[in-house]
Scaffold this active site. Structure first.
Site, PDB file in Angstrom:
ATOM      1  N   ALA A 150       0.823  -1.215   0.000  1.00 26.31           N
ATOM      2  CA  ALA A 150       0.000   0.000   0.000  1.00 26.31           C
ATOM      3  C   ALA A 150       0.852   1.257   0.000  1.00 26.31           C
ATOM      4  O   ALA A 150       1.996   1.253   0.459  1.00 26.31           O
ATOM      5  CB  ALA A 150      -0.917  -0.009   1.217  1.00 26.31           C
TER       6      ALA A 150
ATOM      7  N   GLY B 262       0.056  -5.607   0.536  1.00 25.58           N
ATOM      8  CA  GLY B 262      -1.000  -5.585  -0.467  1.00 25.58           C
ATOM      9  C   GLY B 262      -0.611  -6.292  -1.751  1.00 25.58           C
ATOM     10  O   GLY B 262      -1.474  -6.788  -2.483  1.00 25.58           O
TER      11      GLY B 262
ATOM     12  N   GLU C 214      -1.410  -9.820  -1.070  1.00 26.78           N
ATOM     13  CA  GLU C 214      -2.869  -9.941  -0.975  1.00 26.78           C
ATOM     14  C   GLU C 214      -3.501  -9.973  -2.374  1.00 26.78           C
ATOM     15  O   GLU C 214      -4.441 -10.730  -2.624  1.00 26.78           O
ATOM     16  CB  GLU C 214      -3.436  -8.788  -0.139  1.00 26.78           C
ATOM     17  CG  GLU C 214      -3.119  -8.955   1.343  1.00 26.78           C
ATOM     18  CD  GLU C 214      -3.531  -7.760   2.187  1.00 26.78           C
ATOM     19  OE1 GLU C 214      -4.215  -7.965   3.209  1.00 26.78           O
ATOM     20  OE2 GLU C 214      -3.158  -6.619   1.835  1.00 26.78           O
TER      21      GLU C 214
ATOM     22  N   GLU D 158       2.914  -6.125   7.713  1.00 31.16           N
ATOM     23  CA  GLU D 158       2.285  -4.876   8.193  1.00 31.16           C
ATOM     24  C   GLU D 158       2.449  -4.652   9.688  1.00 31.16           C
ATOM     25  O   GLU D 158       2.498  -3.510  10.164  1.00 31.16           O
ATOM     26  CB  GLU D 158       0.789  -4.873   7.838  1.00 31.16           C
ATOM     27  CG  GLU D 158       0.490  -4.647   6.372  1.00 31.16           C
ATOM     28  CD  GLU D 158       0.472  -5.920   5.543  1.00 31.16           C
ATOM     29  OE1 GLU D 158      -0.034  -5.897   4.414  1.00 31.16           O
ATOM     30  OE2 GLU D 158       0.981  -6.963   6.037  1.00 31.16           O
TER      31      GLU D 158
END
Length: 714
Positions: free
Chosen positions: A65, A111, A114, A136
């Site tokens: 992110a 991300g 993900e 994270e």
């Protein structure tokens, strides 16, 4: 130019390439997700598209992110909506009824992974540098793009919990073993070909969790085997984190709740916990320091811009003890030729053997090979002969903390090394300006303070002497980065930054012992405050005798300069334990603790020398003393310009001293408390325990002006 390229082949397989213009790495933000959403619409609606290969046009797949967006969020709804928007795209991918294969050419973290997990199949390039994980938690966050729901459904609840709560990053072969990656390829072409073949062979691919009757590998949250994990996992996490890292609890909650419901409900649950993490003070602290400030340092915030980048080809290390041996190893590891000098050949050989031992352990763990071991050891020459320093770009002195000994080796080295070479001292306390007096070229003399063990500790404290020039600083900075360490730059002072503030922590703990506070309470308070080790056990590790030696040397130097040596109540405790009872630390088997093969126990004599007071302070009171004394000293270092930046203070305190990472470092600790509140609490502690707690004057002034500690960056 779009950030997403869409190429539809005659076979009906679309190759979708993420390639953000003007960036070295893809990141999840609107610039990427907008075009990606358009590509997804085409995948859903274009009948000619039979399958998809998703890959990257960058050396890495996707970094994660865009933290700039996340860091600025102050509204929980905004955080929730951000997570939901990304997950809506991922669910559209999963439900489009067309196979999507992720071709991972490089690293996919956060991300990025993900996104890959929302694909039906994952093939990775055999790239030794590629890393895969959901780290994270290291910034006080949790995987907010479905990671806490898909990973447990993919590899099982226990394995997923371990990965996410530890922020584990896997290499390709490890990710395959875990079941995160299904196949590998040796070239980009082979990877794309394999991905297309899989898509063609699996036209009706579905995610396992969307198939009726899906079961979690190893069981869901209600399964008896997993229920045992929920019985002990919270206490295990708290035993290390002491409730200081809310992200750990939130990750566990996401996995538990997701394990008793369907994927879509689980994803919504995750978004709520993600919002809680984003708004927590802990995540703001950690993002500020461990992302923004660390990146500023890595990009050269503290390095003079004028000198050209340099690389060390040959280094001399004087002193083959534990520090010198460690410096030799980390230098040779990156291909630098090393001359390791000691007073005796036996000592030099022993220093080289330190590298042999580390490499043997690495081979046993399959992290190295006999060939790599031989190549590294061939770079290290163990000797007593100073003439072998000829041609060295850099010399690092790591001998005993004695000015005369250091002056002697400086003269011997400078008689041989080139005029352009940099000379550095690894001293932890002795002022660099004073040591440079023994040098013929004080402008090329600098401090490079490593931390023990050198092969594991990520920080090097660079100390500028009064005459050290910018060229020398730049060379020192470049060398530290060359060996993969993080440099902070400080100005000369007794104890510099790290040793100076570290000393306040240990001495405060000693002072509290002297007041009759139960030693076990002090140890627990240190851990509860977030320090990596209990203070008295840590004192034993670094040696009470060393602390006593530094104290006496400092007293002698200050009196010689006509200054008054400041008394500290901790000195009495130190003298009683180390001098009266000869208990000098762990290396001697006795200090604040007794050490036996069975383990360590607090020395019973402490209660005789320092009888327990009738009234014992609260844990919070002890924690405040241990933490405020360090943070206030860090502010004094900034005020006195020993610290050259706030970033150096925060990163130095975490990477060098293990100062509670959730606080964001010593100076961010002050910001998070609020300067007026910090000043007020310091004044309360000063009234109760002494002038050493008096708040740094700059903090008093800044509190009155509603300012905070931050660097002014161009």
């Amino acid at each position: 130019m779009s950030a997403v390229k869409f190429e539809l082949g005659q076979d009906g397989i679309a190759v979708v390439t993420l390639d953000m213009p003007g960036r070295s790495m893809n990141v999840l933000n609107e610039e990427l997700m907008g075009p990606f959403a358009e590509a997804l619409t085409r995948i859903e609606t274009d009948a000619a598209v039979k399958g998809v290969v998703l890959t990257s046009g960058k050396p890495e797949f996707l970094a994660g992110a865009d933290l700039d967006t996340v860091y600025k969020i102050t509204d929980p709804q905004q955080a929730f909506d951000l997570a939901e928007a990304f997950k809506t795209l991922l669910r559209r991918m999963e439900k489009c009824e067309k196979p999507i294969v992720c071709a991972l050419n490089g690293t996919a973290l956060g991300g990025g992974l993900e996104l890959a997990m929302a694909c039906n199949h994952r093939i990775a390039l055999n790239n030794p540098k590629a890393k895969f994980g959901l780290p994270e938690v290291k910034l006080g966050l949790l995987p907010g793009g479905g990671g806490t729901q898909r990973l447990p459904r993919m590899i099982g609840i226990q394995g997923a919990l371990e990965m996410m709560t530890q922020g584990t990053e896997l290499r390709v072969e490890q990710a395959v073993k875990k079941g995160i990656i299904q196949d590998t390829a040796d070239s980009i072409e082979d990877m794309i070909a394999k991905a297309k073949a899989w898509a063609i062979a699996n036209p009706k691919a579905l995610q396992p969790w969307d198939v009726k009757g899906f079961k979690f590998p190893g069981g869901d949250s209600k399964h008896p085997a997993i229920a045992q994990i929920w019985a002990i996992a919270p206490s295990m996490a708290n035993a290390k984190a002491f409730g200081n890292y809310p992200a750990l609890t939130h990750i566990a909650s996401c996995v538990f709740e997701g394990g008793i419901t369907d994927i879509d409900t689980g994803l919504k649950v995750e978004s709520r916990y993600f919002a809680a993490c984003v708004l927590s003070q802990e995540s703001k602290n950690m993002m500020n320091t461990l992302w923004y400030q660390l990146n500023s340092i890595k990009k050269g915030q503290s390095r003079p811009s004028a000198p050209a980048k340099s690389k060390v080809k040959k280094i001399g290390v004087l002193g083959a003890g534990m520090m010198g041996a460690g410096i030799a190893y980390v230098s040779a590891k990156v291909g630098i030729e090393v001359v390791l000098i000691d007073a005796t050949q036996e000592g030099a050989d022993k220093g080289k053997a330190y590298s042999t031992n580390l490499l043997d352990k690495a081979i046993a763990k399959k992290r190295s090979t006999p060939e790599k071991k031989e190549a590294l050891l061939n770079l290290i020459t163990a000797t007593t002969d100073y003439s072998k320093l000829e041609g060295a770009d850099l010399v690092i002195e790591a001998v005993f903390e004695d000015r005369a000994v250091k002056a002697d080796v400086t003269a011997k080295a400078e008689a041989v090394i080139p005029a352009t070479a940099v000379y550095a001292s690894n001293t932890s306390t002795l002022p660099i300006t004073g040591l440079a007096e023994a040098s013929k070229r004080p402008n090329q003399f600098i401090g490079l303070h490593f931390f023990s063990p050198v092969d594991k500790m990520p920080l090097v404290e660079i100390i500028m002497g009064a005459k050290t020039d910018d060229e020398t600083l730049a060379k020192g900075f470049d060398y530290v980065q060359q060996i993969g360490k993080t440099p902070i730059v400080v100005n000369d002072s007794r104890g510099f930054f790290t040793s100076r503030v570290f000393g306040t922590f240990l001495m405060e703990a000693a002072a509290i012992v002297g007041e009759g506070v139960h030693p076990r309470s002090i140890e627990m308070a240190g851990l509860e405050a977030g320090m990596p080790m209990p203070p008295l056990a840590l004192y034993d590790e670094v040696s009470l005798s060393l602390s006593l030696l530094i104290m006496k040397q400092t007293k002698k130097d200050m009196e010689a300069a006509g200054q008054t040596f400041p008394d500290h109540p901790g000195y009495k405790t130190l003298i009683t334990v180390a001098e009266k009872h000869g208990r000098i630390g762990k290396k001697d088997g006795k200090g604040f603790y007794d050490y036996t093969p069975a383990g360590k126990t607090l020395w019973k004599g402490l209660s005789e020398e320092f009888p327990l007071a009738k009234e014992q302070p609260s844990s919070q009171e002890i924690q405040d003393r241990l933490m405020y004394i360090q943070a206030n000293e860090a502010a004094r270092c900034l005020q006195e310009k020993v610290l050259r930046s706030v970033a150096d203070g925060n990163i130095g305190s975490i990477f060098g001293l293990g100062f509670a990472p959730f606080t964001g470092g010593m100076l961010q600790f002050i910001n998070a408390k609020g300067l007026p509140q910090f000043v007020k609490r310091c004044e309360e502690l000063a009234a109760k325990y002494g002038e050493r707690f008096k708040p740094a004057s700059m903090l008093v002034e800044m509190a009155a002006q509603s300012k905070k500690l931050e660097d002014k960056l161009a």
